[in-house]
Structures are given as structure tokens and as C-alpha cells.
Scaffold this motif. Sequence first.
Motif, mmCIF file in Angstrom:
data_model
loop_
_atom_site.group_PDB
_atom_site.id
_atom_site.type_symbol
_atom_site.label_atom_id
_atom_site.label_comp_id
_atom_site.label_asym_id
_atom_site.label_seq_id
_atom_site.Cartn_x
_atom_site.Cartn_y
_atom_site.Cartn_z
ATOM 1 N N ASP A 13 0.869 -1.182 0.000
ATOM 2 C CA ASP A 13 0.000 0.000 0.000
ATOM 3 C C ASP A 13 0.902 1.225 0.000
ATOM 4 O O ASP A 13 1.542 1.535 0.998
ATOM 5 N N GLU A 135 -6.676 2.497 -4.756
ATOM 6 C CA GLU A 135 -6.800 2.381 -3.313
ATOM 7 C C GLU A 135 -8.218 2.071 -2.826
ATOM 8 O O GLU A 135 -8.395 1.247 -1.929
ATOM 9 N N ASN A 157 -12.642 5.968 1.905
ATOM 10 C CA ASN A 157 -11.294 5.769 2.446
ATOM 11 C C ASN A 157 -10.661 7.141 2.701
ATOM 12 O O ASN A 157 -10.445 7.918 1.779
ATOM 13 N N SER A 317 -6.156 -1.372 2.992
ATOM 14 C CA SER A 317 -5.662 -1.273 1.621
ATOM 15 C C SER A 317 -4.583 -2.304 1.338
ATOM 16 O O SER A 317 -4.567 -2.919 0.275
HETATM 17 MG MG MG Z 1 -4.201 4.571 2.278
#
Ligand code: MG
Length: 331
Positions: A13, A135, A157, A317
Motif C-alpha cells: 500500500d 486504493e 477511504n 488497503s
Molecule cells: Mg491509504
Amino acid sequence: MRFFITSKDIGIDLGTSNTFLYVKGKGILLREPSVVTVNTKNRQVLAVGIDAKNMTGRTPEGIETIQPLKDGVIANFDLTEQMLKKFIDKVNGKGVFKSSRIAISHPSGITEVEKRAINEVISQVGARKVMLIEESVAAAIGSGLPVNEPVGNMIINIGGGTTEVAVISLQGIVISKSLKVAGDELDKAIIGYVKKEFNLIIGKRTAEKVKIEVGSVYADEDERNMKISGRDLVTGFPRAVTITESQIREALKEPVNSVIEAIKAVIEQTPPELTADIMDKGIMISGGGALLKGLNKLIYSEINIPVYIAEDPLDCSVLGAGMCLDIIDKI
Ligand code: MG
Ligand code: ADP
């Protein structure tokens, strides 16, 4: 003698605030801030990750701490590459990268050229296959949403640089909105408020600490407060003040409102069948910002749809990136 090659699935991530690295069967092996300390004269990288973040605001002249990703885009590709390589080296001591399949989640704002470049960096470590994933899709998978099914899944997110609001169905983004208001903007709002209300200058790290420890966006009985120190705007000397939860709520009002407006805009544009699913199943929030106290309650009070905080909002993620390789196998 061992003849077999152990091939691994790896998730990375690459976030504006943090870079995480997950190896299937081993778990999350690296959690580091996406920060680099460089010598500004010869561009040499002196430190990365938590070591670099600890130097923020404390470096002498000629040395700078930099976040190579900003507002959801790669602001400095060369430093992003060096940082990523150093993180991979840290974990690669365990020999996990050769002949692996790697899925990397990235902010939605990056360009095709940047995507190709990330692909190249990752390929260099000996990966057998590299896959890039947005993402919000990674976060949706990692938070356990059934993204493979023909139902509307809504994920919000909230990272450091951007908030991504997305509706996902059958593995694809149906509608989404990315705004450059997230954790960093909340920190800035706290800095601005403290300056205006108390005539006090505080640093980014102090502001983030205030947000994490006593930040809140929805009033409840438990009102906390915190003592903070900074530099007096007038005298230039250090001074301490106490900031309350309701003052922070006031400070965060504007940026948090932009997030609420974005959520409303996405819901308004979502096809009715999917809206019905979302009403039914609720909304998932992930990313570090999901931990902001009272955010779920505030969103619920504004749109009347249940809001769930992902189990480990910061890990979603990277777990989703790792898991998407499994999903690919199945289809
Ligand atoms: Mg992130
Ligand atoms: P990115 O994907 O951009 O790297 P992350 O999902 O790792 O971002 O989240 C980082 C952001 O979350 C930072 O702005 C950080 O200050 C914020 N954050 C982390 N923990 C909390 C918390 N408990 N409350 C509020 N914000 C938090």
C-alpha cells in the motif's frame, strides 16, 4: 537440498501518509510513514520511514524531510522510488520478493506514466507479476466488502492526502469522487485554529497528535482536552495552552463538511438499484481518518445510512492488495 521455489503473494500500500507491506502467510511485515529525509545539496537520502518522520520540523539547514507523495499524487518520483526500494530492502532480507506476485495499491490521482514507473520499480525486485490496484478498490476488498457480487458497495477511504468515496459493484468502480481533503488538511485546520484562537504556532506533528488523541467531530458526554505547547506569535517564546474537544470540533468543521458534501454528491449520482443496496448494507469507512472520533456518527446523522468502521482501518488497503491476487485466480 530444496528444489522448489516458494512463490509468495505480496501486497503493498503506497499511501500519502504510510506505506505498508503484506506477505501472504506472514502478515503485515512493514508499516512505515511515507517520509524521506534528504540532504538538499547532494540529494542523498539520509533516512526513510519512521526515522525520517521523527526528524520532521527538527532538521538543520541543508537537510529536509519530505513526503514524496502529496495530495494523492506522486510529487517526487525519484524519492518515491528510493523510499520504496529501501522499504522493500528492509523486508527482502527475508528473501520474500523473488518470483512473487505483487499487487500495489496507489492513490487514484496518479498518471499512466507514474503507473508504469511504479510497475518498473516493483519489477526490479524480481517480481514475477505486478498488478496495480486503485486504493478504494483495495480498501473495499480488505475491509471485507463483497466486491465480486452484483451489489452496490460503498467505501469511504480517508487517508492522509485524499478522501476517496466510491461505489463498487462486480469488481469495478461505478462512481467515485476523490477530494484533496483528508488527514493532512485536518492537521492544517488545527494549526490554523490554534494560531487564530491562541496566537500560538504549533508544528504539524503536534497538530496530528491533537487530532489523534482528542480530535472529535461529533459531540458526546466525554469531553476531553489536551495541553499543547508552541511558539507565541507575539513574544516568540514558548507557551502552553489547553485545547478542548469542542474547540477541535470547531476547528475541523470546514474540512469535515467537505467530506460530507462529497459523500452526498456520490450518493446522488449512484444508480437507484445500487443506492437501495447501500441503504440496506450501510457504508464502510477505512483509512486512518476512519479512526477520527465521532466521524461515523456524524456521517450517519447527515445521510441516515448506517456507517461501519472497518476492523483495522489502516490495514485495509494493504490486505486488499494482497487479497486481490486470490480473487484474480478465481475468475
Ligand atoms: Mg491509504
Ligand atoms: P494514506 O493512505 O494516505 O497513507 P492512511 O490510511 O495511512 O493514509 O492514514 C493516515 C492518516 O490517518 C493521517 O493523516 C493520520 O493522521 C490519520 N490518523 C491515524 N490515526 C488516526 C486517529 N486515531 N484519528 C484520526 N486520524 C488518524
